[in-house]
Design an enzyme around this catalytic site. Sequence first.
Site: not given
Ligand code: VGL
Ligand code: ZN
Length: 198
Positions: A9, A47, A49, A53, A82, A107, A152
Site C-alpha cells: 500500500d 488498497d 475501495h 465502502h 481513502h 484489495k 496491512c
Molecule cells: C490500511 C487502514 C485502512 C493499511 C488500509 O494499508 O494499513 N489501513 N486501509
Molecule cells: Zn483501506
Amino acid sequence: MSTALIVVDMQVDFCPGGLLAVTSGDLILPRINAMMADYDAVILTQDWHPSDHTSFADNHPGAAPYSTTQMPYGKQVLWPRHCVIGSDGAAFHPDLVVDRADMIIRKGFRPQIDSYSAFFENDRTTRTGLEGYLRERGLDRLDFVGLAYDFCVAWSAIDARKLGFEARVIRDATGAIDLDGSADAASDAMQQAGVSLT
Ligand code: VGL
Ligand code: ZN
C-alpha cells in the site's frame, strides 16, 4: 528457495498530504526502491475501495473517523475515506518504482468487507488470490515493507505465516498509523505468529 518482496500500500493517500497519511510514510520510498533488485519477485499491493465502502466513517451517519463498529465479520475501525477506486489518492506514490513489479494485487474492493491482509479479507475467509500466485511461482519466502506497519503489513505477514510461508518484516522500511497502541500490539502479534522483525 525463492524470495518475494511484498510492498504494501505505498499509495498517495497513506503518505503525507494524503487522506489517511502515515507520519513520514514517504521517507521509506528510497529504501524500498533500492531493495527491489535483491528479490526473485516484487509484488505490490494496492488498497482499492469503492466509494460506498463499509470501512469509511462517512458511510455511517454520525460515526467519527477512527471509531470502531461491529460488522457481520467482527470489529472494524471506521477510517477516513481513502484509496477510492480511480482517485488520485489511490495511485501509487509517484516516487515508488513500479516497473520492477511482477504483480499488483488489489484489495478491499468489495463494498461490504474491508481487507487489511494481502491474503484474506477481514472476514478472514474471502481470499485475494495472492497465495495461489506465490505458490505457482514457488515463492516461499516473503519480505514485507510498506504501510501501514500495524494494519496491512502486520495482517499480511501474520497470514503469510498461517499459510506456511516464511515471513519477515523489515521494520525500517515500514511506517505505522499507531492507533491506541496498535503498533506495539502488531509487533507482539507478529512475534507470536513467528514473523521475524528485522
Ligand atoms: C490500511 C487502514 C485502512 C493499511 C488500509 O494499508 O494499513 N489501513 N486501509
Ligand atoms: Zn483501506
